[in-house]
Design a protein around this motif. Sequence first.
Motif, PDB file in Angstrom:
ATOM      1  N   UNK A  48       0.847  -1.197   0.000  1.00 41.65           N
ATOM      2  CA  UNK A  48       0.000   0.000   0.000  1.00 41.65           C
ATOM      3  C   UNK A  48       0.883   1.248   0.000  1.00 41.65           C
ATOM      4  N   UNK A  49       1.970   1.220   0.766  1.00 35.77           N
ATOM      5  CA  UNK A  49       2.909   2.340   0.829  1.00 35.77           C
ATOM      6  C   UNK A  49       3.505   2.625  -0.549  1.00 35.77           C
ATOM      7  N   UNK A  50       3.868   1.576  -1.279  1.00 33.23           N
ATOM      8  CA  UNK A  50       4.454   1.756  -2.607  1.00 33.23           C
ATOM      9  C   UNK A  50       3.421   2.306  -3.586  1.00 33.23           C
ATOM     10  N   UNK A  51       2.188   1.839  -3.482  1.00 36.75           N
ATOM     11  CA  UNK A  51       1.134   2.354  -4.365  1.00 36.75           C
ATOM     12  C   UNK A  51       0.868   3.829  -4.082  1.00 36.75           C
ATOM     13  N   UNK A  53       3.059   5.923  -3.058  1.00 42.06           N
ATOM     14  CA  UNK A  53       4.196   6.651  -3.634  1.00 42.06           C
ATOM     15  C   UNK A  53       4.012   6.830  -5.139  1.00 42.06           C
ATOM     16  N   UNK A  54       3.670   5.746  -5.810  1.00 40.08           N
ATOM     17  CA  UNK A  54       3.549   5.786  -7.262  1.00 40.08           C
ATOM     18  C   UNK A  54       2.357   6.604  -7.742  1.00 40.08           C
ATOM     19  N   UNK A  55       1.247   6.555  -7.011  1.00 39.74           N
ATOM     20  CA  UNK A  55      -0.001   7.126  -7.504  1.00 39.74           C
ATOM     21  C   UNK A  55      -0.382   8.453  -6.847  1.00 39.74           C
ATOM     22  N   UNK A  56       0.243   8.776  -5.696  1.00 45.03           N
ATOM     23  CA  UNK A  56      -0.135  10.000  -4.985  1.00 45.03           C
ATOM     24  C   UNK A  56       1.040  10.961  -4.848  1.00 45.03           C
ATOM     25  N   UNK A  57       2.067  10.549  -4.124  1.00 44.51           N
ATOM     26  CA  UNK A  57       3.147  11.486  -3.804  1.00 44.51           C
ATOM     27  C   UNK A  57       3.876  11.996  -5.035  1.00 44.51           C
ATOM     28  N   UNK A  58       3.991  11.190  -6.061  1.00 46.94           N
ATOM     29  CA  UNK A  58       4.702  11.612  -7.266  1.00 46.94           C
ATOM     30  C   UNK A  58       3.807  12.356  -8.247  1.00 46.94           C
ATOM     31  N   UNK A  59       2.532  12.603  -7.869  1.00 48.26           N
ATOM     32  CA  UNK A  59       1.579  13.235  -8.790  1.00 48.26           C
ATOM     33  C   UNK A  59       0.877  14.450  -8.189  1.00 48.26           C
ATOM     34  N   UNK A 348       5.734  10.634   4.378  1.00 43.29           N
ATOM     35  CA  UNK A 348       5.988   9.201   4.571  1.00 43.29           C
ATOM     36  C   UNK A 348       7.468   8.946   4.850  1.00 43.29           C
ATOM     37  N   UNK A 349       7.741   7.900   5.583  1.00 38.39           N
ATOM     38  CA  UNK A 349       9.116   7.457   5.816  1.00 38.39           C
ATOM     39  C   UNK A 349       9.717   6.963   4.506  1.00 38.39           C
ATOM     40  N   UNK A 350      11.042   6.911   4.457  1.00 41.42           N
ATOM     41  CA  UNK A 350      11.712   6.466   3.235  1.00 41.42           C
ATOM     42  C   UNK A 350      11.343   5.032   2.858  1.00 41.42           C
ATOM     43  N   UNK A 351      11.292   4.148   3.859  1.00 42.16           N
ATOM     44  CA  UNK A 351      11.125   2.729   3.547  1.00 42.16           C
ATOM     45  C   UNK A 351      10.126   2.001   4.442  1.00 42.16           C
ATOM     46  N   UNK A 352       9.771   2.584   5.583  1.00 36.77           N
ATOM     47  CA  UNK A 352       9.025   1.853   6.605  1.00 36.77           C
ATOM     48  C   UNK A 352       7.641   2.481   6.812  1.00 36.77           C
ATOM     49  N   UNK A 353       6.558   1.765   6.526  1.00 32.04           N
ATOM     50  CA  UNK A 353       5.225   2.352   6.697  1.00 32.04           C
ATOM     51  C   UNK A 353       4.831   2.560   8.148  1.00 32.04           C
ATOM     52  N   UNK A 354       5.610   2.042   9.093  1.00 30.06           N
ATOM     53  CA  UNK A 354       5.268   2.203  10.502  1.00 30.06           C
ATOM     54  C   UNK A 354       5.900   3.449  11.122  1.00 30.06           C
ATOM     55  N   UNK A 355       6.587   4.257  10.304  1.00 33.13           N
ATOM     56  CA  UNK A 355       7.160   5.525  10.757  1.00 33.13           C
ATOM     57  C   UNK A 355       6.759   6.628   9.784  1.00 33.13           C
ATOM     58  N   UNK A 356       6.880   7.871  10.260  1.00 34.12           N
ATOM     59  CA  UNK A 356       6.623   9.015   9.389  1.00 34.12           C
ATOM     60  C   UNK A 356       7.361  10.223   9.941  1.00 34.12           C
ATOM     61  N   UNK A 357       7.275  11.330   9.199  1.00 32.22           N
ATOM     62  CA  UNK A 357       7.828  12.604   9.647  1.00 32.22           C
ATOM     63  C   UNK A 357       6.698  13.630   9.718  1.00 32.22           C
ATOM     64  N   UNK A 358       6.694  14.361  10.818  1.00 35.58           N
ATOM     65  CA  UNK A 358       5.721  15.430  11.021  1.00 35.58           C
ATOM     66  C   UNK A 358       6.487  16.739  11.140  1.00 35.58           C
ATOM     67  N   UNK A 359       6.260  17.648  10.204  1.00 37.23           N
ATOM     68  CA  UNK A 359       6.951  18.934  10.194  1.00 37.23           C
ATOM     69  C   UNK A 359       6.046  20.010  10.771  1.00 37.23           C
ATOM     70  N   UNK A 360       6.636  20.911  11.529  1.00 35.70           N
ATOM     71  CA  UNK A 360       5.905  21.994  12.187  1.00 35.70           C
ATOM     72  C   UNK A 360       6.606  23.295  11.816  1.00 35.70           C
TER      73      UNK A 360
END
Length: 456
Positions: A48-51, A53-59, A348-360
Amino acid sequence: MAKIENDLTNASSAEAREWKATPFLPRKPIADIGQQRIDGERFHSREFMQREWDMIWTRTWNIGCHVSELEEPGDFRVHSLGKESLLFVMGQDEVIRGFFNVCQHRGNILCQTREGFVDRFKCPFHGWEWNLDGSLKQVMHPHLFAQFRDGIPVEELALPQLKVDTWGGWVWFNMDENAGPLREFLGEAGRHLESFQLERYNLIDYKSFEWAGNWKHAHDAFNESYHFEALHPEFLDFAEGFDVPIELLGIHSRMLNFNHTVSELRHERDEITPIRKAMLGLPEGYEGPAHKAHLAVIAEKRALEGKSHIAYEALNDEQLAHQYHYTFFPGTTITSTPEMSIVFRYRPHETDPTYCYYDFLITRHDPPGEPRPDYEYRLYRHDELPRYADAFDGTFDPVLANVLQQDGTNMPTMQQGTASRGFRGMILGDQEVRIRHFHQTIDRYLMGNFPRHGDR
């Protein structure tokens, strides 16, 4: 909620005004978008994470940096999104450009510091160089390459560009070279926020937090206020988060958080207690009930029309006292008042769907010519910040920083629970309709339905 909304409506000027932002009140009906559960697998699945990336984050369009960070030719900033390192720079022609931050020789990361000033980009590995406009400047010893005997293919070796535009004081980017214009993507939601004149705000602080949870958990935590009573009870003394107005705007959404008031969930709303005195932003000499402070705030700012560097006359009464909270799909929330605007960015994290980054990222509407404050960027790992108030040096109230910490602390348990065999899927109420709308928009993108305009 009727009491607060009636007070606000009755306080509005009888004089007709042409607001740039459509007010929330009176409330508009929200379309019925279903009641189905939201599955937990989407927060854990690598597929799901890869999908995504391919269908949302890159578009889609996302924020890279603040315009003020690229003032002079040669100023650059590096921003990470998922597995990509992205480079933004002010060129010698004073045009802001964005590139994939990767050397075209061996694939090394080209700029390996977050920010700086350069007259060219030079790879530290073999010394290949690029101009600020991304064109190839130099190949070290080209005679050593049989591929270049008939000439160096400079166009082929230019840095791959991102689609870049500016709005609201921010540099936005899209990895899809065929993407539609930024303003069309922002749609009606973007037009609403233009009345704040966000491009005049100064960036005063920027911190990132690595959280032990999927990026969608971070998004969902900040797009409903139904959780205030249970997770942030202190909020009820100076804000109203219960049953707030919500609107769905194409692929984006917004909600109104009532500030300078006391929640209707509090039995005693008149008394000005110590925390209310500290957090309500009471006008000088105010002696009225605590829950009506927002009306005095509106009146105070109306009296400043034409006398302040802030164009209060361009804002509706809601904007003068309350929080306009807008989220742009997929990962940007802008929550604004006339004096301050904060961007929440979910990555999203670089490789792990169980982590993320939150920017403030905090911006403030300072008077023209006032020096921009210095700040130190820092990324805090999920296990290294015991007290969030320590991350901000006077730029964010400690009470609100503690609220942020409560949300961050919730991430690991949300991640764990949604992976349980005993979890049957999220049940979302009316005050969580933005979350349902968000996940439905994700599903549309994953099925190949890419809206060109944010209004659709």
